[in-house]
Design an enzyme around this catalytic site. Structure first.
Site, PDB file in Angstrom:
ATOM      1  N   SER A 149      19.639  33.773-111.144  1.00  0.00           N
ATOM      2  CA  SER A 149      20.169  33.779-112.516  1.00  0.00           C
ATOM      3  C   SER A 149      19.114  33.940-113.605  1.00  0.00           C
ATOM      4  O   SER A 149      19.468  34.208-114.755  1.00  0.00           O
ATOM      5  CB  SER A 149      20.954  32.498-112.775  1.00  0.00           C
ATOM      6  OG  SER A 149      22.175  32.547-112.086  1.00  0.00           O
ATOM      7  N   TYR A 203      24.385  44.041-109.540  1.00  0.00           N
ATOM      8  CA  TYR A 203      24.178  42.621-109.856  1.00  0.00           C
ATOM      9  C   TYR A 203      23.416  41.903-108.736  1.00  0.00           C
ATOM     10  O   TYR A 203      22.476  41.155-108.992  1.00  0.00           O
ATOM     11  CB  TYR A 203      25.542  41.965-110.105  1.00  0.00           C
ATOM     12  CG  TYR A 203      25.493  40.474-110.332  1.00  0.00           C
ATOM     13  CD1 TYR A 203      25.178  39.943-111.582  1.00  0.00           C
ATOM     14  CD2 TYR A 203      25.779  39.581-109.291  1.00  0.00           C
ATOM     15  CE1 TYR A 203      25.138  38.578-111.790  1.00  0.00           C
ATOM     16  CE2 TYR A 203      25.739  38.214-109.493  1.00  0.00           C
ATOM     17  CZ  TYR A 203      25.417  37.710-110.745  1.00  0.00           C
ATOM     18  OH  TYR A 203      25.373  36.354-110.940  1.00  0.00           O
ATOM     19  N   LYS A 257      19.351  37.032-115.600  1.00  0.00           N
ATOM     20  CA  LYS A 257      20.401  37.198-116.616  1.00  0.00           C
ATOM     21  C   LYS A 257      19.799  37.288-118.024  1.00  0.00           C
ATOM     22  O   LYS A 257      20.333  37.984-118.882  1.00  0.00           O
ATOM     23  CB  LYS A 257      21.395  36.031-116.550  1.00  0.00           C
ATOM     24  CG  LYS A 257      22.231  36.024-115.273  1.00  0.00           C
ATOM     25  CD  LYS A 257      23.023  34.730-115.141  1.00  0.00           C
ATOM     26  CE  LYS A 257      23.872  34.722-113.873  1.00  0.00           C
ATOM     27  NZ  LYS A 257      24.502  33.401-113.649  1.00  0.00           N
ATOM     28  N   VAL A 293      19.453  29.913-108.638  1.00  0.00           N
ATOM     29  CA  VAL A 293      19.739  29.162-107.403  1.00  0.00           C
ATOM     30  C   VAL A 293      18.691  29.342-106.310  1.00  0.00           C
ATOM     31  O   VAL A 293      18.749  28.659-105.286  1.00  0.00           O
ATOM     32  CB  VAL A 293      21.122  29.479-106.781  1.00  0.00           C
ATOM     33  CG1 VAL A 293      22.240  28.802-107.526  1.00  0.00           C
ATOM     34  CG2 VAL A 293      21.345  30.954-106.622  1.00  0.00           C
ATOM     35  N   TYR A 335      22.850  25.801-117.358  1.00  0.00           N
ATOM     36  CA  TYR A 335      24.291  25.648-117.106  1.00  0.00           C
ATOM     37  C   TYR A 335      24.845  24.375-117.692  1.00  0.00           C
ATOM     38  O   TYR A 335      24.454  23.966-118.765  1.00  0.00           O
ATOM     39  CB  TYR A 335      24.587  25.749-115.594  1.00  0.00           C
ATOM     40  CG  TYR A 335      24.105  27.035-115.066  1.00  0.00           C
ATOM     41  CD1 TYR A 335      24.744  28.203-115.437  1.00  0.00           C
ATOM     42  CD2 TYR A 335      22.991  27.106-114.273  1.00  0.00           C
ATOM     43  CE1 TYR A 335      24.275  29.422-115.009  1.00  0.00           C
ATOM     44  CE2 TYR A 335      22.527  28.326-113.831  1.00  0.00           C
ATOM     45  CZ  TYR A 335      23.173  29.472-114.204  1.00  0.00           C
ATOM     46  OH  TYR A 335      22.711  30.660-113.789  1.00  0.00           O
TER      47      TYR A 335
END
Ligand code: DON
Length: 308
Positions: free
Chosen positions: A63, A191, A66, A261, A243
């Site tokens: 992530s 992705y 992102k 992760v 998050y």
């Protein structure tokens, strides 16, 4: 300024907390990581880079990418286009939750840091094919990290692709609502490959230093990301970067940061420094346990909270 000895020491203090976490297993290839690893690099304000622990060990961005994908999407399309399709609000839900997409009208993902939002953003990059988009994103990562040898890990990408049932569901839902316009399999292909871009903690610290330096390369001073886009990225890192633990992280650490992760954490220090951490044992929210502990130790010891 932190010394090599001090960094070694803080890594040793934080390391045992990894016992409280577990490596991610929903992406089968990530389950092979060594839960006890902890590596950290600090790109210091004077342009020198120090690192400790398994600092050469490669890991995938997951992530963390992102943030970089969002930067490129805004550079490609502008803020109006991007934020017409993805929101700016934090969520109290897990990173892969589908719930809010159905209950919110319009069905626009809450922010670009959760999976739904990031999947929508991957659709926005210029490039006619997955290969072209990935090539552009990799070139951008090479610039940020100052390392042209960075590639993506094919094993991790295909392992995630084969098991991306939930992410595919998010895509199909958003395709129904015209947030995603491209083919879902191609979106997932791109992705999963971008999430599998492989770096080490030193690369990550260098990327953090570019963000801390207003988007300028800390060595050549060349502009890589416009300053007003860096401000957007850092704001998302504070409000959504960890998050549904972003609030607690802001209290304990107070640094713009983004987790993945794989156990990665990217951090930026206001005075111009960057932090890269790898600690694959995660808490239940998907953040590195020892990594967060180390960030907290660094923040307290060196007064790095932006709220202080
Ligand atoms: O889409 C996924 O589930 C992963 N490729 C990335 C998720 C992730 O890193 C969440 N982070 N803590």
């Amino acid at each position: 300024m932190i010394t090599q000895e001090e960094l070694n020491h803080l890594v040793e203090i934080a390391k045992p907390t990894a016992r409280k976490g577990q490596v991610a297993s929903y992406i089968p290839a990530l389950a092979k990581a060594d839960a006890h690893d902890l590596a950290a690099a600090v790109y210091r304000e004077d342009g020198t880079l120090i690192s400790a622990g398994q600092d050469e060990k490669p890991f995938t961005l997951q992530s963390v990418v992102k943030v970089l994908c969002l930067a490129l999407a805004i550079m490609d399309r502008g803020t109006d286009y991007v934020f017409a399709r993805v929101g700016m609000e934090p969520t109290g839900d897990p990173f892969n939750s589908i719930g809010k997409l159905e209950t919110r009208k319009p069905a626009k993902p809450l922010n670009p840091m959760i999976n739904a939002g990031a999947l929508a953003v991957t659709n926005m990059l210029h490039g006619a094919t997955v290969q072209e988009k990935l090539g552009r994103l990799l070139a951008f990562v090479h610039d940020l990290a100052g390392n042209v040898s960075i590639v993506f890990n094919e094993t991790v990408a295909s392992s995630e692709n084969k098991t991306s049932y939930l992410n595919r569901s998010l895509c199909y839902f958003m395709k129904q609502h015209d947030i995603i316009t491209e083919d879902v399999d191609e979106t997932i292909d791109f992705y999963t490959k971008m999430c599998a871009i492989e770096v080490n903690c030193r690369d990550l610290a260098r990327i953090g230093a570019v963000l801390a330096n207003d988007g300028n390369d800390p060595e050549s001073d060349r502009k890589i990301i416009p300053g007003q886009i860096v401000r957007i990225l850092k704001t998302f890192m504070v409000t959504c970067g960890m998050y549904n633990a972003s609030g607690e992280f802001a209290m304990r650490v107070g640094m713009p940061a983004k987790s993945g992760v794989s156990g990665a954490i990217l951090g930026t220090v206001p005075a111009g420094g960057g932090i890269g951490i790898y600690g694959p044992a995660l808490d239940e929210k998907g953040n590195s346990v020892a990594g967060v502990k180390l960030m907290e130790l660094l923040s307290v010891q060196y007064g790095l909270s932006i709220f202080a």
